[in-house]
Write a protein that holds these residues in place. Structure first.
Motif, short mmCIF file in Angstrom:
data_model
loop_
_atom_site.label_atom_id
_atom_site.label_comp_id
_atom_site.label_asym_id
_atom_site.label_seq_id
_atom_site.Cartn_x
_atom_site.Cartn_y
_atom_site.Cartn_z
N ASN A 136 0.81 -1.22 0.00
CA ASN A 136 0.00 0.00 0.00
C ASN A 136 0.85 1.27 0.00
OD1 ASN A 136 1.03 0.00 2.58
ND2 ASN A 136 -0.94 -0.33 3.61
N GLY A 137 2.17 1.12 -0.15
CA GLY A 137 3.04 2.28 -0.16
C GLY A 137 3.38 2.82 1.21
N LEU A 138 2.81 2.22 2.26
CA LEU A 138 3.04 2.68 3.63
C LEU A 138 3.80 1.66 4.47
CD1 LEU A 138 -0.53 4.15 4.26
CD2 LEU A 138 1.55 5.43 3.71
N LEU A 139 3.76 0.40 4.06
CA LEU A 139 4.41 -0.68 4.81
C LEU A 139 5.64 -1.17 4.04
CD1 LEU A 139 1.19 -2.62 5.84
CD2 LEU A 139 2.68 -1.30 7.36
N PRO A 140 6.59 -1.81 4.72
CA PRO A 140 7.80 -2.29 4.05
C PRO A 140 7.48 -3.35 2.98
CG PRO A 140 8.10 -2.26 6.43
CD PRO A 140 6.65 -2.01 6.19
N GLU A 141 7.92 -3.09 1.77
CA GLU A 141 7.71 -4.06 0.69
C GLU A 141 8.40 -5.39 0.99
OE1 GLU A 141 8.83 -2.47 -3.05
OE2 GLU A 141 7.40 -0.80 -2.99
#
Length: 275
Positions: free
Chosen positions: A239-244
């Motif tokens: 979601n662009g907020l958590l570590p990939e």
């Protein structure tokens, strides 16, 4: 030590042990179904803490846990969240990759939790004690003395032994380290059921839990793998907020790094869990 202890008294019948839900809604949904299939009542389902963590649905996970009625102690994450602390309290080395990742997922979890969920987390005890098949068991997160202490299979028994003495227990049920194991010496058992929110660095996306069974009045335990919709969990984390990197771990079963692991456990990365 000044700890809130919940004593469940004498338990009987199958008992489900698990830890580290880590905001993984799909995993806890699957585990709840296992408990219902096995006929394990909520009061016999016990979590070693860290209901909230790395994944994308902290609020939904806490609310489902609350609705389920399972038991849990606080993990370091719950302690930090309910105190509105600035970090997760995981005892990661400052500047490490895990420390950097925590600066993403922990504020995310803080931003998502409702006041209702935070109030629920405030009700959780530091430890749970119960009697099972004539043995006294104590549930801790890291250790009885330090909620954030990493205890592994390879950790010397001298680090484990004081926990039994301090709690007057035959069995310590612990979490935090992310790997399932058992270690038994001198009639005492250290049992980590594993976590359901993240794979066990074994190269498999399935996760781990344990079941106690007092058939024939013996203290029996078995480790089990849990299959769940990990692809959905991973997708929601992107979601662009958590570590990939954590979303990849959900799929690959391999941790991004082994910073917290002793040499023995590091060498077992991707080789499967031997229990």
């Amino acid at each position: 030590m000044d700890q809130k202890i919940e004593n469940l008294g004498k338990l009987s019948g199958k008992t489900l042990l698990f830890g580290g839900v880590y905001s993984n809604l799909q995993a806890i949904e699957a585990l709840k179904q296992i408990a219902e299939k096995e006929g394990i009542p909520p009061e016999n389902c016990i979590c070693t803490g860290d209901i909230v963590g790395y994944c994308a649905q902290p609020e939904e996970t806490v609310q489902l846990f609350k609705l389920w009625g399972a038991k849990s102690i606080v993990g370091n994450v719950e302690i930090q969240l309910r105190e509105n602390a600035a970090d997760c309290g995981c005892d990661f080395r400052e500047g490490s990759r895990c420390d950097g990742f925590s600066q993403l997922w922990y504020p995310y979890a803080q931003s998502k939790l409702s006041s209702n969920s935070l109030e629920f987390l405030k009700t959780l005890p530091n430890t749970i004690q119960f009697e099972y098949a004539s043995k006294k068991a104590t549930v801790v997160h890291g250790s009885y003395f330090n909620v954030s202490e990493f205890i592994f299979k390879s950790t010397d028994w001298s680090k484990k032994a004081p926990n039994f003495t301090a709690t007057n227990s035959d069995v310590i049920v612990a979490g935090h380290c992310g790997l399932p194991f058992q270690d038994q010496q001198n009639g005492q058992l250290w049992l980590n059921p594993g976590v359901i929110g993240m794979p066990a660095n074994d190269g498999n996306p399935s996760v781990w839990y344990a079941i106690l069974d007092d058939a024939k009045e013996n203290f029996n335990y078995t480790h089990h793998t849990l299959n769940y919709n990990y692809k959905l969990t991973s997708k929601l984390m992107q979601n662009g907020l958590l570590p990939e990197e954590y979303s990849r771990t959900i799929v690959t079963g391999i941790w991004d790094n082994t910073e917290i692991l002793p040499a023995i456990e590091t060498g077992l990365q991707g080789l499967g869990i031997q229990l």
